[in-house]
Design a protein around this motif. Structure first.
Motif, short mmCIF file in Angstrom:
data_model
loop_
_atom_site.label_atom_id
_atom_site.label_comp_id
_atom_site.label_asym_id
_atom_site.label_seq_id
_atom_site.Cartn_x
_atom_site.Cartn_y
_atom_site.Cartn_z
N VAL A 86 36.63 36.69 -16.33
CA VAL A 86 37.71 37.54 -15.41
C VAL A 86 38.95 36.50 -15.52
N ILE A 87 38.90 35.21 -15.40
CA ILE A 87 39.99 34.55 -15.63
C ILE A 87 40.52 34.51 -16.95
N GLU A 88 39.84 34.45 -17.88
CA GLU A 88 40.12 34.51 -19.37
C GLU A 88 40.94 35.90 -19.76
N LEU A 91 44.28 35.30 -17.79
CA LEU A 91 45.12 34.71 -18.67
C LEU A 91 45.91 35.46 -19.85
N ALA A 92 44.91 36.15 -20.61
CA ALA A 92 45.37 36.81 -21.77
C ALA A 92 46.36 37.94 -21.24
N ALA A 93 46.35 38.54 -20.36
CA ALA A 93 47.33 39.45 -19.83
C ALA A 93 48.71 38.57 -19.38
N ARG A 94 48.45 37.63 -18.94
CA ARG A 94 49.77 36.75 -18.58
C ARG A 94 50.32 36.28 -19.85
N LEU A 95 49.68 35.87 -20.84
CA LEU A 95 50.18 35.61 -22.20
C LEU A 95 50.70 36.80 -22.94
N GLY A 96 50.58 37.86 -22.63
CA GLY A 96 50.87 39.03 -23.59
C GLY A 96 50.15 39.48 -24.50
N GLU A 97 48.69 38.85 -24.60
CA GLU A 97 47.71 39.35 -25.51
C GLU A 97 46.89 40.42 -25.03
N TYR A 98 47.61 41.65 -24.96
CA TYR A 98 47.29 42.94 -24.31
C TYR A 98 45.79 43.10 -24.72
N THR A 99 45.50 43.48 -26.05
CA THR A 99 44.53 43.97 -26.69
C THR A 99 43.23 43.22 -26.22
N GLN A 100 43.45 41.72 -26.35
CA GLN A 100 42.20 41.11 -25.81
C GLN A 100 42.07 41.16 -24.47
N ALA A 101 42.99 41.27 -23.45
CA ALA A 101 42.51 41.26 -22.09
C ALA A 101 42.02 42.87 -21.72
N ILE A 102 42.62 43.67 -22.22
CA ILE A 102 42.16 45.04 -22.12
C ILE A 102 40.71 45.42 -22.53
N LEU A 104 38.44 42.84 -22.44
CA LEU A 104 37.74 42.11 -21.57
C LEU A 104 37.41 42.79 -20.44
N TYR A 105 38.51 43.50 -19.77
CA TYR A 105 38.44 44.18 -18.80
C TYR A 105 37.57 45.45 -18.77
N GLU A 106 37.38 46.14 -19.91
CA GLU A 106 36.66 47.20 -20.18
C GLU A 106 35.19 46.85 -20.23
N GLN A 107 34.97 45.32 -20.72
CA GLN A 107 33.44 44.90 -20.96
C GLN A 107 33.10 44.61 -19.41
N LEU A 108 33.99 43.89 -18.92
CA LEU A 108 33.50 43.69 -17.37
C LEU A 108 33.31 44.52 -16.38
N GLN A 109 34.02 45.47 -16.46
CA GLN A 109 33.79 46.71 -15.56
C GLN A 109 32.59 47.24 -15.71
N ILE A 116 35.24 43.73 -6.49
CA ILE A 116 35.68 43.15 -7.67
C ILE A 116 35.90 43.93 -8.72
N ARG A 117 34.98 45.00 -8.97
CA ARG A 117 35.32 45.91 -9.94
C ARG A 117 36.69 46.64 -9.78
N PHE A 118 37.13 46.98 -8.50
CA PHE A 118 38.05 47.68 -8.37
C PHE A 118 39.34 46.64 -8.86
N ARG A 119 39.12 45.59 -8.34
CA ARG A 119 40.36 44.49 -8.79
C ARG A 119 40.47 44.46 -10.38
N LEU A 120 39.29 44.51 -11.04
CA LEU A 120 39.26 44.40 -12.55
C LEU A 120 40.29 45.67 -13.14
N ILE A 121 39.64 46.88 -12.42
CA ILE A 121 40.34 48.22 -12.85
C ILE A 121 42.02 48.00 -12.51
N PHE A 122 42.11 47.65 -11.25
CA PHE A 122 43.74 47.19 -11.13
C PHE A 122 44.34 46.36 -12.03
N ASN A 123 43.81 45.18 -12.52
CA ASN A 123 44.49 44.36 -13.60
C ASN A 123 44.40 45.15 -14.74
#
Length: 696
Positions: A86-88, A91-102, A104-109, A116-123
Motif C-alpha cells: 500500500v505504501i509502495e 509512493l509511486a503515485a507521489r512520484l508520478g509513476e502512475y502505471t506502477q501505482a495503478i 499495485l492498487y488494482e492488485q491490492l483491491q 481499507i479497500r475503499f481507501r485504496l480505491i480512493f487513491n
C-alpha cells in the motif's frame, strides 16, 4: 479539471492517503505529536509496525528518500507485505509513476476488504485523475495532430475509468465526495456534508469537506485540531473560492491567514500557492507594488522547496503548479520594465527553466548554479519570453540590459515555429525560407542594432523556440544568421569554467540497432579515433556496463555515435548502446557515476519529437544536470553519411581553436553550406546545436 485540494501534496508536502492497520491509525489531534516523535526516532531501533508508521509519516512530510530507506527494512511476510505494498503504491503515485501505482492498487483491491479497500480505491481514482491531468498537460504542448489525439484519448480513458470507479463505490463518504467533483448531479451534496460533519475530527474529514466545497465547516474542524498546515489549506481554499466569486476583500483576508499558517507550518509549497494568488489579487485591486512583494515571497518559497528536497524524485506535474505563479510575475515585471525588473525577469525565467527540467527528469537537480556575472565584449545574450499576447526579448551585453517587445499572440507564434520546424527537417523541399524570414523579423530585426558588431549570440529560449535552430534564420538578403554569428544555447546559468586542453576522448558507436542500420558509424568512429587519438567502443563492445567502466578513466570528450530518441516523456527517451537500449534517466545516472569531469558531450545522432518543447529538455538538460560544460546534439535525425562528414569537420575546427565550440560548429556549418549547393538546405546542418553552461 479541479482536483481535491489534498492533491497539492501529492507534489510535495502533505496528505498521503496512507492506509495502515487499525492499530496504526492516528487521529488528527495526535498527528503533530506523532510526527515530532518520529523525527527523533532511529529507523534501526524500531519494530515492523513502527516502521510502517514511520514510512507513512515520512511520506506525509514529503521525505521520499527516507520512505524508500524504511521500506527496504520491512520484510515481505504475512499481512505486513500487503500494508507495505500500500505504501509502495502511494509512493509511486507521489512520484508520478502512475502505471506502477495503478497496477499495485488494482492488485491490492482484490486482497483487502472494508474501509481499507475503499481507501485504496480512493487513491486509485485520484491517481487516474492525476495521470489524466498529466496527459492533458502534455497535450497542451503538442501540435502534432496524431500525438495530440493519442494524448487526449489517454486522458479521456483515465477520466472515464475514475468516474466509473467512483460510481461503483459511492457508498463510501470520501469516494462520494470525489464523485461530486466528477459528476455533481449524481450525489446529494447537502447529505454528504452532513455525513462529513458527523465524522470525528481528522485530516480525512477536512479533505472531504474541502472536496465538497464546504469551507466553513472545514475551517472549524481545522481550528479544533489546531494544526497550522490544516489551517493553511482550508483558509487557502476559501480564499481561492472568494477570488473566483469576485469577493476580493474576503479573498484577501482568507489568503493572508493561509500564508501566515503556511509560514508556521514551514509548508513552502502552500506558501508559494497562496502568495501567487495574493499577487493576482493585488493586481486586480490595482496594487502592482504589493503584487510584486507577494510574487517575490512566492519565488523565495519555490527556491526553498528546491533546497529542501534537492536530489529527491519529484512528481512530473509539480511544474504545472509552479509555472502559473512565475508566468504571472513575468507579465507584471515586463509591463514597463526598468533594469531591475529585467534582472528579476531573467532570474524568474531561470528558476522556471530549472523547475521544468526537474519536472522532466523527475528529480530535483542538486547542483548549485551561479548567475553569469559578466558578459564578454564580443557576446550578446538573448533571453526570449513568450507570453499570451507578446514576445519579449531581453538582450544583455557588456554595456547593460535592453528590452524589446513584439506584439504577437502565443498561439500564432507557436504555430509559426511548429510549421517552420517541419520544413527545416524536410531533406527534399525548400519550404523553409518563408518561415525563416518571418521568425527573423520577429526575433532578430527588433534587436539588430543591439547585436550589430558582436561575434557570438547565446540564446536562452522559452517554450517552443527551443525546438528550432536560430542558425537557420534568414534576413532580407537571404543570409543565414550563422553566417554572421557563432550561435549557442544555454539555461543562462554557469556551473563551472572550462579549462585545460581536450587531450583525452572516448568515441562510441553502433552500426546496427533494433530500429535501423547506421552503416557509416564505423567510418565516423574510426575517423575520429585517428583525428582525436581517441579510445573506442564500437558495436558489440559498447554496452551500459562497458561505458560505465570506461568512464572511470578521465576523458575530456565523450562522443556517442548512436541513435538517440528524445521524447516529451523522459521514460520514453532512449539511447542505444550496442544491443541495449537505456533510458535517458539511466544515462544521466551513468554520467553522474563517472570518476572525473567531462568538458564536452556530443550526442551526434539525436532525434527529438517533432516540435515538442518538452522533448528538447532531454538534450538541454543532460549536460547541465551532470556537470558537463558543453553538450552538442541534433534536433532531428540527419542522414548517416552527412553526419560523418559534418562531425569530422567540426573536430578539425575544434583542434584549431580548442574550447571555442560555438565557432567550431559555425565553421563546420559554413563548410557544409559552401561545399555543395545542395547543402544550402538547412536539413543537413542546422539541426546540430551547442548547449553551454559557460560563456563568460
Amino acid at each position: 479539471m479541479k482536483f481535491l485540494y489534498i492533491n497539492f501534496l501529492y507534489f510535495l508536502l502533505g496528505f498521503s492517503f496512507i492506509i495502515l492497520p487499525p492499530s496504526l491509525s492516528i487521529s488528527g489531534k495526535d498527528i503533530y505529536v506523532q510526527r515530532q516523535n518520529i523525527k527523533q526516532q532511529k529507523v534501526e531501533e524500531t519494530s515492523v509496525i513502527q516502521l510502517l508508521l514511520m514510512a507513512e509519516m515520512y511520506l506525509d512530510l514529503g521525505n521520499l528518500g527516507q520512505v524508500n530507506r524504511i521500506l527496504n527494512k520491512i520484510p515481505e511476510e504475512g499481512n505486513i507485505k500487503f500494508y507495505k505494498k500500500v505504501i509502495e503504491a502511494n509512493l509511486a503515485a507521489r512520484l508520478g509513476e502512475y502505471t506502477q501505482a495503478i497496477t499495485l492498487y488494482e492488485q491490492l483491491q482484490e486482497r483487502l476488504t472494508g474501509k481499507i479497500r475503499f481507501r485504496l480505491i480512493f487513491n486509485h481514482i485520484q491517481t487516474l485523475r492525476e495521470r489524466s491531468s498529466y496527459y492533458l498537460w502534455q497535450a497542451s504542448e503538442e501540435l502534432d495532430p496524431q500525438s495530440l489525439q493519442a494524448l487526449e484519448q489517454l486522458a479521456k480513458r483515465d477520466r472515464q475509468t475514475s468516474l466509473q470507479l467512483a460510481r461503483d463505490n459511492k457508498t463510501d463518504l470520501e469516494i462520494a465526495s470525489i464523485l461530486f467533483q466528477l459528476s455533481p448531479t449524481e450525489v446529494n451534496r447537502e447529505q454528504l456534508i452532513q455525513e462529513a460533519i458527523a465524522e470525528e475530527d481528522s485530516q480525512t474529514k477536512i479533505e472531504t469537506l474541502l472536496a465538497l466545497g464546504e469551507h466553513t465547516e472545514a475551517i472549524a474542524t481545522a481550528t479544533r485540531l489546531n494544526e497550522p498546515r490544516f489551517l493553511s489549506w482550508v483558509y487557502g481554499e476559501q480564499g481561492k473560492q472568494y477570488l473566483q466569486d469576485g469577493k476580493l476583500n474576503e479573498a484577501l483576508a482568507s489568503l493572508r491567514k493561509a500564508q501566515l499558517f503556511a509560514n508556521q507550518a514551514r509548508d513552502h509549497f502552500a506558501l508559494a500557492q497562496w502568495q501567487g494568488h495574493l499577487g493576482r489579487l493585488h493586481q486586480q485591486l490595482g496594487r502592482p507594488d504589493q503584487a510584486k512583494v507577494s510574487y517575490q515571497v512566492a519565488v523565495y518559497a519555490i527556491e526553498q522547496i528546491r533546497k529542501d528536497v534537492a536530489g529527491y524524485r519529484v512528481n512530473p506535474l509539480l511544474y504545472q503548479q509552479i509555472q502559473p505563479i512565475l508566468r504571472d510575475y513575468l507579465k507584471l515585471l515586463l509591463k514597463s520594465p526598468q533594469e531591475a525588473d529585467l534582472k528579476m525577469a531573467i532570474k524568474i525565467q531561470q528558476l522556471e527553466l530549472l523547475s521544468e527540467l526537474d519536472s522532466y527528469f523527475r528529480s530535483w537537480c542538486d547542483l548549485a548554479p551561479q548567475p553569469v556575472n559578466q558578459v564578454r565584449q564580443d557576446t550578446a545574450i538573448i533571453y526570449t519570453i513568450i507570453l499570451d499576447e507578446q514576445l519579449h526579448l531581453i538582450v544583455r551585453t557588456d554595456s547593460g540590459y535592453y528590452h524589446q517587445s513584439v506584439a504577437i499572440a502565443q498561439v500564432q507564434l507557436n504555430q509559426l515555429i511548429y510549421d517552420w520546424r517541419k520544413t527545416l527537417a524536410d531533406p527534399v523541399r525548400d519550404r523553409y525560407i518563408d518561415g525563416g524570414r518571418a521568425l527573423y523579423d520577429l526575433l532578430i530585426q527588433p534587436i539588430h542594432a543591439l547585436i550589430e558588431g558582436k561575434k557570438r549570440l547565446v540564446f536562452i529560449q522559452d517554450g517552443r523556440l527551443r525546438t528550432v535552430p536560430m542558425a537557420a534564420l534568414i534576413d532580407q538578403h537571404h543570409t543565414f544568421l550563422l553566417e554572421r554569428y557563432a550561435i549557442s544555447y544555454s539555461l543562462g546559468l554557469s556551473t563551472r569554467r572550462s579549462s585545460g586542453s581536450l587531450k583525452r576522448a572516448l568515441v562510441a558507436g553502433v552500426v546496427n540497432n533494433s530500429i535501423e542500420s547506421l552503416p557509416n558509424v564505423n567510418q565516423e568512429v574510426m575517423a575520429l579515433k585517428d583525428l582525436l587519438r581517441a579510445d573506442v567502443l564500437l558495436g558489440s563492445q559498447l554496452s551500459k556496463s562497458s561505458l560505465q567502466s570506461r568512464l572511470q578513466t578521465p576523458y575530456d570528450v565523450l562522443h556517442l555515435a548512436t541513435r538517440n530518441q528524445l521524447e516529451s516523456n523522459v521514460e520514453q527517451s532512449r539511447l542505444t548502446l550496442g544491443t541495449q537500449e537505456i533510458t535517458l534517466l539511466e544515462f544521466e545516472q551513468l554520467l553522474r557515476q563517472r570518476s572525473s569531469r567531462i568538458t564536452f558531450l556530443n550526442l551526434s545522432a539525436c532525434d527529438t519529437a517533432t516540435g515538442n518543447p518538452a522533448a528538447v529538455l532531454g538534450l538541454t538538460g543532460i549536460g547541465f544536470r551532470t556537470g558537463i560544460d558543453n553538450t552538442m546534439g541534433s534536433l532531428w535525425a540527419v542522414s548517416d553519411q552527412s553526419t560523418v562528414e559534418f562531425m569530422i569537420e567540426f573536430y578539425r575546427q575544434l583542434q584549431q581553436t580548442p574550447h571555442d565550440f560555438s565557432e567550431s560548429l559555425r565553421q563546420a556549418q559554413l563548410q557544409a553550406i559552401n561545399q555543395d549547393s545542395n547543402e544550402l538546405r538547412p536539413f543537413s546542418w542546422a539541426g546540430f546545436i551547442l548547449l553551454t553552461n559557460h560563456y563568460e
